[in-house]
Scaffold this motif. Sequence first.
Motif, PDB file in Angstrom:
ATOM      1  N   ASP A 110       0.829  -1.213   0.000  1.00 35.99           N
ATOM      2  CA  ASP A 110       0.000   0.000   0.000  1.00 35.99           C
ATOM      3  C   ASP A 110       0.859   1.256   0.000  1.00 35.99           C
ATOM      4  O   ASP A 110       0.491   2.277  -0.602  1.00 35.99           O
ATOM      5  CB  ASP A 110      -0.933   0.010   1.208  1.00 35.99           C
ATOM      6  CG  ASP A 110      -0.171  -0.057   2.529  1.00 35.99           C
ATOM      7  OD1 ASP A 110       0.716  -0.928   2.675  1.00 35.99           O
ATOM      8  OD2 ASP A 110      -0.450   0.770   3.423  1.00 35.99           O
ATOM      9  N   LEU A 111       2.006   1.198   0.645  1.00 45.95           N
ATOM     10  CA  LEU A 111       2.914   2.347   0.659  1.00 45.95           C
ATOM     11  C   LEU A 111       3.419   2.649  -0.753  1.00 45.95           C
ATOM     12  O   LEU A 111       3.508   3.814  -1.157  1.00 45.95           O
ATOM     13  CB  LEU A 111       4.098   2.091   1.600  1.00 45.95           C
ATOM     14  CG  LEU A 111       3.781   1.910   3.085  1.00 45.95           C
ATOM     15  CD1 LEU A 111       5.063   1.637   3.874  1.00 45.95           C
ATOM     16  CD2 LEU A 111       3.078   3.156   3.638  1.00 45.95           C
ATOM     17  N   MET A 112       3.747   1.588  -1.501  1.00 41.49           N
ATOM     18  CA  MET A 112       4.222   1.809  -2.863  1.00 41.49           C
ATOM     19  C   MET A 112       3.124   2.412  -3.730  1.00 41.49           C
ATOM     20  O   MET A 112       3.377   3.321  -4.533  1.00 41.49           O
ATOM     21  CB  MET A 112       4.733   0.513  -3.493  1.00 41.49           C
ATOM     22  CG  MET A 112       5.444   0.769  -4.826  1.00 41.49           C
ATOM     23  SD  MET A 112       6.057  -0.689  -5.683  1.00 41.49           S
ATOM     24  CE  MET A 112       4.581  -1.217  -6.542  1.00 41.49           C
ATOM     25  N   LEU A 113       1.900   1.945  -3.575  1.00 40.89           N
ATOM     26  CA  LEU A 113       0.796   2.486  -4.373  1.00 40.89           C
ATOM     27  C   LEU A 113       0.543   3.951  -4.043  1.00 40.89           C
ATOM     28  O   LEU A 113       0.294   4.766  -4.942  1.00 40.89           O
ATOM     29  CB  LEU A 113      -0.471   1.657  -4.138  1.00 40.89           C
ATOM     30  CG  LEU A 113      -0.439   0.229  -4.697  1.00 40.89           C
ATOM     31  CD1 LEU A 113      -1.691  -0.529  -4.271  1.00 40.89           C
ATOM     32  CD2 LEU A 113      -0.303   0.239  -6.217  1.00 40.89           C
ATOM     33  N   ILE A 139       4.081   6.768 -15.285  1.00 40.67           N
ATOM     34  CA  ILE A 139       4.837   5.937 -14.353  1.00 40.67           C
ATOM     35  C   ILE A 139       4.189   4.557 -14.267  1.00 40.67           C
ATOM     36  O   ILE A 139       2.964   4.426 -14.298  1.00 40.67           O
ATOM     37  CB  ILE A 139       4.899   6.611 -12.962  1.00 40.67           C
ATOM     38  CG1 ILE A 139       5.985   5.942 -12.108  1.00 40.67           C
ATOM     39  CG2 ILE A 139       3.550   6.593 -12.262  1.00 40.67           C
ATOM     40  CD1 ILE A 139       6.313   6.720 -10.852  1.00 40.67           C
ATOM     41  N   SER A 140       5.016   3.508 -14.195  1.00 38.32           N
ATOM     42  CA  SER A 140       4.477   2.149 -14.260  1.00 38.32           C
ATOM     43  C   SER A 140       5.087   1.258 -13.180  1.00 38.32           C
ATOM     44  O   SER A 140       6.221   1.467 -12.739  1.00 38.32           O
ATOM     45  CB  SER A 140       4.742   1.535 -15.636  1.00 38.32           C
ATOM     46  OG  SER A 140       6.136   1.527 -15.916  1.00 38.32           O
ATOM     47  N   ALA A 141       4.311   0.262 -12.781  1.00 41.36           N
ATOM     48  CA  ALA A 141       4.773  -0.677 -11.765  1.00 41.36           C
ATOM     49  C   ALA A 141       4.147  -2.041 -11.990  1.00 41.36           C
ATOM     50  O   ALA A 141       3.040  -2.164 -12.516  1.00 41.36           O
ATOM     51  CB  ALA A 141       4.428  -0.172 -10.370  1.00 41.36           C
ATOM     52  N   VAL A 142       4.878  -3.064 -11.573  1.00 41.98           N
ATOM     53  CA  VAL A 142       4.393  -4.443 -11.588  1.00 41.98           C
ATOM     54  C   VAL A 142       4.384  -4.934 -10.153  1.00 41.98           C
ATOM     55  O   VAL A 142       5.347  -4.731  -9.409  1.00 41.98           O
ATOM     56  CB  VAL A 142       5.297  -5.356 -12.442  1.00 41.98           C
ATOM     57  CG1 VAL A 142       4.789  -6.795 -12.404  1.00 41.98           C
ATOM     58  CG2 VAL A 142       5.368  -4.856 -13.877  1.00 41.98           C
ATOM     59  N   ASN A 197      -1.532   2.183 -14.622  1.00 43.98           N
ATOM     60  CA  ASN A 197      -0.135   2.293 -14.209  1.00 43.98           C
ATOM     61  C   ASN A 197       0.411   1.029 -13.557  1.00 43.98           C
ATOM     62  O   ASN A 197       1.628   0.800 -13.566  1.00 43.98           O
ATOM     63  CB  ASN A 197       0.032   3.451 -13.218  1.00 43.98           C
ATOM     64  CG  ASN A 197      -0.465   4.771 -13.758  1.00 43.98           C
ATOM     65  OD1 ASN A 197      -1.612   5.131 -13.543  1.00 43.98           O
ATOM     66  ND2 ASN A 197       0.386   5.495 -14.482  1.00 43.98           N
ATOM     67  N   VAL A 198      -0.482   0.227 -12.981  1.00 43.94           N
ATOM     68  CA  VAL A 198      -0.048  -0.932 -12.193  1.00 43.94           C
ATOM     69  C   VAL A 198      -0.565  -2.229 -12.819  1.00 43.94           C
ATOM     70  O   VAL A 198      -1.750  -2.349 -13.130  1.00 43.94           O
ATOM     71  CB  VAL A 198      -0.551  -0.829 -10.737  1.00 43.94           C
ATOM     72  CG1 VAL A 198      -0.147  -2.068  -9.950  1.00 43.94           C
ATOM     73  CG2 VAL A 198      -0.005   0.432 -10.078  1.00 43.94           C
ATOM     74  N   THR A 199       0.328  -3.188 -12.974  1.00 39.98           N
ATOM     75  CA  THR A 199      -0.024  -4.519 -13.465  1.00 39.98           C
ATOM     76  C   THR A 199       0.170  -5.520 -12.344  1.00 39.98           C
ATOM     77  O   THR A 199       1.245  -5.571 -11.725  1.00 39.98           O
ATOM     78  CB  THR A 199       0.867  -4.918 -14.653  1.00 39.98           C
ATOM     79  OG1 THR A 199       0.728  -3.952 -15.701  1.00 39.98           O
ATOM     80  CG2 THR A 199       0.482  -6.299 -15.174  1.00 39.98           C
TER      81      THR A 199
END
Length: 389
Positions: free
Chosen positions: A228-231, A245-248, A271-273
């Motif tokens: 949750d902190l990363m999100l 910006i993108s994240a897996v 942005n998030v996968t």
Amino acid sequence: MSANGFSSPVHKPETLRIVHILRAPMGGVLRHVRDLALAHAKLGHEVGIICDTSGPAGYNEALLEQLEPHLSLGITRTAMSRSVGPSDITSTIKIRNLIKSLRPDVVHGHGAKGGVYARICGSLISTDHGRPARLYSPHGGSLHFDPASKNGKIYFIIEKSLERLTDCLCFVADFEANAYRSKVGTPKCPSRVIYNGLAEDEFEPITLADDAADFLFIGEMRMLKGPDLMLRALSRLKAEGAQNISAVMVGEGPDREEIHTLIKERELQTNVTLRPPMSARTAFSLAKTVVMPSRAEAMPYIILEALAAQRPLIATNVGGIPEIFGKAKDVLIEPDVDSLTARMRFASQNPDDFMARMPDHTDLKREFSIDTMSNWVLEAYYKAKSRRK
């Protein structure tokens, strides 16, 4: 590495029958048990595992399937509940009978539940060589509880009472050993600190995928690990103007639905996968920078694996992580959104500078190897078995 009184790891000619007990076959605990089991099996020891029936689907179960052919004592599944309850009585009887049938010289419990079963059940049987040596590795487990909380008080009373059934405590970090002394008390049984280790090929660099994302989270989907902190940090960076910006995020866990909800609330769907569990080295190729914003840890394998694979890593100053980073520990951050946002911003804007701040690869390779870990644990087994005699 802290050996706490060992002069040196020694290979002994006597073959041991070793049984590992853990509840949930997943994550770093499974990785630790797998590495020990394979290393000791290669040395000619007879090794087996007892674990819960409900392991997470996917990568963890595949890992067990790959491991089983190497274990002469096999992998036995039996129900083990996560929380303390009446079902523990039935489980204790079943596990006691399983252990007795395997006739081990050594019973090694991992995690809070595995430690309880190993020590209680190991104390209720006798083999041809007498009662087996009983060892316990907390792997964080109950040590994450606040000693002032109701659960903490209960668990720490249980931990203290089980010391008289313990032939050796094996901690994976100085932090874990210190937490035990602080919350449970100074052990009255022998104890050792033995760091986790990696295989030689895990120190080879990873090649990034052509479509690599900016950031990667890999691990159990539970708030303790800080997904949750990363999100929230991603949301802030996006609001600053980093629209693409993108994240897996790789993994499964009890808080996965909350993570889904947070992604929608923060409008991060594009942005998030989310990806299912996979091997760490496969996951590392999916993003430029690894983010592990844990709120609490013991000695996390994923930190070691990322650094060994020569990936830039954002990690928090908790648990045994500073012991891994050593002289480079100043690069660690506190587990809060402000610190994480700032570090993710810096890593994306200054990738070469950030990578230069990672721990020395040669030092890491020397300190954290499977051979070193397995040798010290084997020495602990022999010493514990000798004391049982």
